[in-house]
Design a protein around this motif. Structure first.
Motif, PDB file in Angstrom:
ATOM      1  N   GLU A 375       0.933  -1.176  -0.168  1.00 50.52           N
ATOM      2  CA  GLU A 375      -0.040  -0.023  -0.148  1.00 50.52           C
ATOM      3  C   GLU A 375       0.940   1.187   0.106  1.00 50.52           C
ATOM      4  OE1 GLU A 375      -2.595  -0.030   3.303  1.00 50.52           O
ATOM      5  OE2 GLU A 375      -3.733  -1.918   2.754  1.00 50.52           O
ATOM      6  N   GLY A 376       0.535   2.315  -0.569  1.00 50.37           N
ATOM      7  CA  GLY A 376       1.188   3.412  -0.800  1.00 50.37           C
ATOM      8  C   GLY A 376       1.457   3.654  -2.272  1.00 50.37           C
ATOM      9  N   GLN A 377       1.963   5.011  -2.498  1.00 45.41           N
ATOM     10  CA  GLN A 377       2.232   5.289  -3.767  1.00 45.41           C
ATOM     11  C   GLN A 377       3.139   4.557  -4.629  1.00 45.41           C
ATOM     12  OE1 GLN A 377       2.748   9.706  -4.544  1.00 45.41           O
ATOM     13  NE2 GLN A 377       4.400   9.352  -5.963  1.00 45.41           N
ATOM     14  N   GLU A 378       2.852   3.735  -5.719  1.00 47.64           N
ATOM     15  CA  GLU A 378       3.633   3.139  -6.583  1.00 47.64           C
ATOM     16  C   GLU A 378       4.340   3.938  -7.786  1.00 47.64           C
ATOM     17  OE1 GLU A 378       1.964  -0.453  -7.744  1.00 47.64           O
ATOM     18  OE2 GLU A 378       1.463  -1.147  -5.872  1.00 47.64           O
ATOM     19  N   PRO A 379       5.496   3.876  -8.281  1.00 44.90           N
ATOM     20  CA  PRO A 379       5.601   4.672  -9.445  1.00 44.90           C
ATOM     21  C   PRO A 379       4.980   3.791 -10.468  1.00 44.90           C
ATOM     22  CG  PRO A 379       7.583   4.004  -8.330  1.00 44.90           C
ATOM     23  CD  PRO A 379       6.492   3.411  -7.570  1.00 44.90           C
ATOM     24  N   PRO A 380       4.322   4.897 -11.369  1.00 47.32           N
ATOM     25  CA  PRO A 380       3.468   4.392 -12.338  1.00 47.32           C
ATOM     26  C   PRO A 380       4.282   4.012 -13.684  1.00 47.32           C
ATOM     27  CG  PRO A 380       3.329   6.873 -12.553  1.00 47.32           C
ATOM     28  CD  PRO A 380       4.175   6.514 -11.201  1.00 47.32           C
ATOM     29  N   VAL A 381       5.637   4.480 -13.758  1.00 40.60           N
ATOM     30  CA  VAL A 381       6.731   4.338 -14.784  1.00 40.60           C
ATOM     31  C   VAL A 381       7.622   3.699 -14.095  1.00 40.60           C
ATOM     32  CG1 VAL A 381       7.735   5.232 -16.871  1.00 40.60           C
ATOM     33  CG2 VAL A 381       5.584   5.920 -16.460  1.00 40.60           C
ATOM     34  N   GLU A 382       8.210   2.519 -14.473  1.00 39.66           N
ATOM     35  CA  GLU A 382       9.358   1.811 -13.972  1.00 39.66           C
ATOM     36  C   GLU A 382      10.656   2.627 -14.097  1.00 39.66           C
ATOM     37  OE1 GLU A 382       9.199  -2.482 -13.223  1.00 39.66           O
ATOM     38  OE2 GLU A 382       8.083  -2.550 -15.050  1.00 39.66           O
ATOM     39  N   PHE A 383      10.780   3.244 -14.780  1.00 34.86           N
ATOM     40  CA  PHE A 383      11.946   4.047 -14.538  1.00 34.86           C
ATOM     41  C   PHE A 383      12.190   5.091 -13.353  1.00 34.86           C
ATOM     42  CE2 PHE A 383      10.430   6.200 -18.555  1.00 34.86           C
ATOM     43  CZ  PHE A 383      10.373   7.611 -18.281  1.00 34.86           C
ATOM     44  N   LEU A 384      11.001   5.071 -13.120  1.00 37.27           N
ATOM     45  CA  LEU A 384      10.807   6.465 -11.837  1.00 37.27           C
ATOM     46  C   LEU A 384      11.063   5.473 -10.613  1.00 37.27           C
ATOM     47  CD1 LEU A 384       7.880   8.285 -12.755  1.00 37.27           C
ATOM     48  CD2 LEU A 384      10.129   9.019 -13.211  1.00 37.27           C
ATOM     49  N   GLY A 385      11.046   4.366 -10.556  1.00 37.95           N
ATOM     50  CA  GLY A 385      11.332   3.463  -9.086  1.00 37.95           C
ATOM     51  C   GLY A 385      10.761   2.231  -9.169  1.00 37.95           C
ATOM     52  N   LYS A 386      10.969   1.586  -8.073  1.00 41.06           N
ATOM     53  CA  LYS A 386      10.516   0.063  -8.200  1.00 41.06           C
ATOM     54  C   LYS A 386       9.253  -0.050  -7.030  1.00 41.06           C
ATOM     55  CE  LYS A 386      13.383  -1.855 -11.124  1.00 41.06           C
ATOM     56  NZ  LYS A 386      13.090  -2.403 -12.367  1.00 41.06           N
TER      57      LYS A 386
END
Length: 767
Positions: A375-386
């Motif tokens: 739960e929590g904010q997930e990076p919507p684009v993977e080069f922004l984070g995992k």
């Protein structure tokens, strides 16, 4: 029959440098065709007869005579790169091709390659290959100034029998970066396309994006890397497929959407604006995400804080984000024909830092762990984070995560479901805050104390479509409490030295393997020589030569991977598609986390009925350790004495092991793969201790023909001793299946039943 001779029309063999740096000025957009080893950096097309086609936007290579991956016939596209400022970028793909029938065996004995047209304005290349009695003819067209390759394939059934219910279409398999599947279909491994919002998938990273546009498709596989049409083809019938491979020199999908609008003639409008952080500055890597019907549709980068893109007419929702930053508020967006809207986003807050220390309860020993964002904010684009992280190799048990401010809940896996329970961690982070958290792991069982050790015996790193660097693979394997590290890259041993170095540094044995990958069946021989190289051609060699090559590489055991999927040995053997037919030279059958194993288990039972000592192996077939769970199925082996790769392999060859998704088994009197000797028609007993972190549901004693001899309810207990009466007159073997309350199962190798007459035992008290 199509001739296997290379056929190509006359064209200039330009100097190699011409393919590396394109001419400047007005000639920059000219299309070039070059024969010879590709100049695309990191490219795989290395033969003198291979072709590289380029303009000022992109370059691609066809493996006319080089060996393509996975046993696919020669003639496929193996290299694809953006051209930036007149220079070719790195090759980013393992392969892109037309597949006639999913990943089934591709019987092929000929090809023809023709340069149909070559001019500064256009290049047209035709590749014809047979698929048994059918012909697959693909035309590649690249035009001056275009950012996409036009693909047209004709599938022509020249045989006497219909091709029924086949799945045909284009595929795009990157060898790096990330996947953005067909919008509306999510991350589905395989699904029909009825909910698709458009007709493309994208492979991407921060500085490139490749889109496969496939308007014919009605289903996908592998998150959209395969875009198929299910159809039949009568004798004499031909079906035409059309698609496009688009190359973008950055991770911005605005050009991909613009192509859709142009290709389909869609009415559209423009949206543009600015993105700012709460400090009034533009965050690095800022982008605007566009959603349609509740699903991600596209994104565009906010270079210098400014963005712009066109969208088909319709209703959307949009928000801005950036690496480590909070998302902006999401706003409704109504795009009208010819409209030009300004939409600004601001207030993005910078990251906080979470420092984690994972230790074993009581001893305080550092534990490797896998950390998954629930739960929590997930990076919507993977080069922004995992959304998945691993503790470091050194120092062990430590992790430092830069996260957008907000509330989070993490799952902590340090052998979860096998030797420990999964832990949960809730934490809140403010922008600029650093927070330290300690996590304690209770170890509930110690298999090593009874000489039992586990390994994930099918795992990839970063070769071909594998996307996980060796260091991360080792971290992932240790995090799920595996005792040996293992890698089996497709047809490559490149990573062995690095794996050995990383494993030695942690004092963990490393099993070197290779996934030899003919189209008719994959196999993972192990352990093999660290510096061995594959010298057989998986695309053409018969099974006997492939098995002999595995032995030459030093393998003690040869497992047949996923035997019944489309590229499994037993499936293609039954269909008569294996060059060389049946060979008894393999040792193990794989239970694979990515497929239904029922047919494999039934095949093992049939072999055991015949007294054939072919046993189980198990592996996850993980290619992306961040998005797939390493070790979720594993092979346990009993190895008295020193644990080495050779000793582990010998134990599996002797049947002294079991495959498990969670439950752990400890034979108390007669081990798996051993023999229980019974007098005439007497009854013996077999005791096995069973343990499951999540609680045991049921144990099944299985015998001849896979029939359940006895079924026992275990009512959720964690640890129990199971003693079974073994009637020797009913079966020549028994095996144990134990299921936990979550439906995870362990499958043992057999206990062989050996019956003797009474006089054989006279004076022999040991039996």
């Amino acid at each position: 029959m199509i001739s296997s001779r290379f056929a190509i029309s006359s064209f200039a063999s330009a100097p190699l440098v011409a393919a590396v740096v394109l001419a400047s000025g007005a000639a920059q957009a000219d299309v070039s065709v070059t024969r010879g080893p590709t100049a695309i950096p990191d490219g795989e097309a290395g033969h003198a007869e291979d072709l590289t086609i380029a303009n000022d936007h992109l370059a691609f290579s066809l493996a006319v005579e080089s060996l393509p991956p996975w046993g696919v016939p020669r003639g496929t596209l193996v290299d694809l790169a953006a051209v930036k400022d007149g220079e070719m970028d790195l090759d980013r793909v393992a392969f892109a091709d037309f597949i006639p029938d999913n990943w089934s065996a591709w019987p092929n004995d000929g090809k023809q390659v023709r340069v149909v047209e070559q001019s500064p304005e256009r290049a047209v290349i035709e590749v014809a290959r047979n698929f048994a009695d059918a012909m697959v003819t693909t035309t590649y067209t690249l035009e001056k100034g275009s950012d996409r390759v036009h693909l047209v394939t004709e599938l022509d059934n020249r045989g006497d029998d219909p091709l029924a219910a086949i799945r045909s279409g284009y595929t795009l398999w990157p060898d790096t970066g990330y996947l953005f599947g067909v919008p509306g279909l999510g991350d589905a491994e395989e699904t029909e396309a009825s909910d698709a919002l458009t007709d493309r998938m994208v492979a991407y990273d921060r500085d490139w994006a490749f889109a496969l546009h496939a308007p014919y498709f009605d289903r996908i596989s592998y998150q959209g890397q395969d875009m198929y049409l299910e159809h039949s083809l009568a004798p004499g019938e031909t079906r035409r497929f059309e698609g496009w491979l688009q190359v973008v020199p950055s991770g911005d999908l605005a050009a991909v959407v613009a192509n859709e609008i142009e290709r389909k003639g869609l009415p559209s409008g423009r949206v543009h604006g600015q993105v700012e952080g709460d400090d009034g500055q533009s965050p690095p890597d800022a982008l605007v995400m566009i959603e349609r019907e509740g699903a991600p549709y596209a994104w565009t980068l906010a270079e210098g804080g400014e963005y712009s893109l066109s969208l088909p007419v319709g209703e959307y929702r949009a928000y801005a984000t950036a690496q480590g930053h909070s998302n902006s508020d999401t706003v409704d967006l109504d795009v009208t024909e010819g409209g030009d809207q300004t939409l600004d986003f601001d207030g993005l807050k910078g990251p906080g830092t979470l420092e984690l220390s994972i230790k074993e309860a009581g001893s305080g020993v550092a534990r490797d762990a896998r950390l998954t964002l629930l739960e929590g904010q997930e990076p919507p684009v993977e080069f922004l984070g995992k959304k998945t992280f691993f503790t470091e190799l050194d120092p062990a048990g430590q992790a430092s995560l830069a996260l957008a401010p907000g509330d989070y809940r993490f799952a902590i896996n340090a052998g979860a479901g096998f030797t420990a329970s999964q832990q949960s961690l809730e934490v809140s982070l403010a922008s600029g805050e650093t927070k330290q958290q300690d996590v304690s792991i209770d170890r509930l069982v110690e298999p090593n104390d009874e000489n039992w050790y586990g390994a994930d015996l099918h795992h990839h790193a970063n070769i071909l479509e594998g996307t996980t660097p060796p260091e991360v693979v080792v971290r992932a394997q240790l995090a799920t409490d595996l005792d040996l590290t293992f890698v089996s890259d497709h047809d490559a041993t490149t990573n062995h030295a690095r794996f050995k170095q990383l494993s030695d540094a942690r004092g963990v044995p490393f099993i070197a393997s290779i996934e030899v990958s003919p189209s008719w069946g994959h196999l993972n021989p192990f352990p093999i020589d660290f510096e061995g190289e594959l010298k057989v051609d998986p695309g053409t060699a018969p099974v006997q030569d492939v098995l002999a090559e595995a032995r030459r590489l030093g393998a003690q055991v040869i497992p047949m991977n996923h035997p019944y999927n489309a590229y499994g040995y037993l499936r293609n053997l039954a269909d008569g598609k294996v060059p060389g037919g049946f060979s008894p030279g393999f040792d193990l059958l794989e239970l694979n986390a990515a497929v239904d194993n029922a047919e494999t288990i039934a095949a093992a039972h049939r072999l055991w009925d015949q007294g054939t000592e072919i046993y189980f192996t198990a592996g996850t077939d993980t290619h992306d350790a961040w998005n797939d769970l390493t070790g979720r199925i594993r092979m346990m082996a009993r190895v008295p004495g020193e644990l080495t790769p050779d000793a582990f392999a010998r134990a599996l060859k002797a049947g002294h092991g079991y495959a498990t998704e969670g439950p752990l088994l400890f034979p108390q009197d007669h081990g798996f793969g051993e023999r229980l000797r019974l007098v005439e028609e007497g009854v013996g007993s077999w005791t096995v201790r069973a343990f499951a972190v999540d609680g045991l549901k049921e144990a099944r004693l299985v015998g001849a023909e896979g029939e359940v001899v006895e079924r026992r309810s275990l009512e959720g207990q964690n640890d129990t001793r199971l003693t079974f009466d073994v009637p020797g007159e009913q079966t020549t073997w028994v095996a144990l299946e134990v299921e936990d309350v979550d439906g995870d199962t362990a499958w043992s190798n057999p206990l062989w039943i050996e019956r003797r007459e009474m006089q054989d035992y006279v004076g022999d008290s040991t039996d």
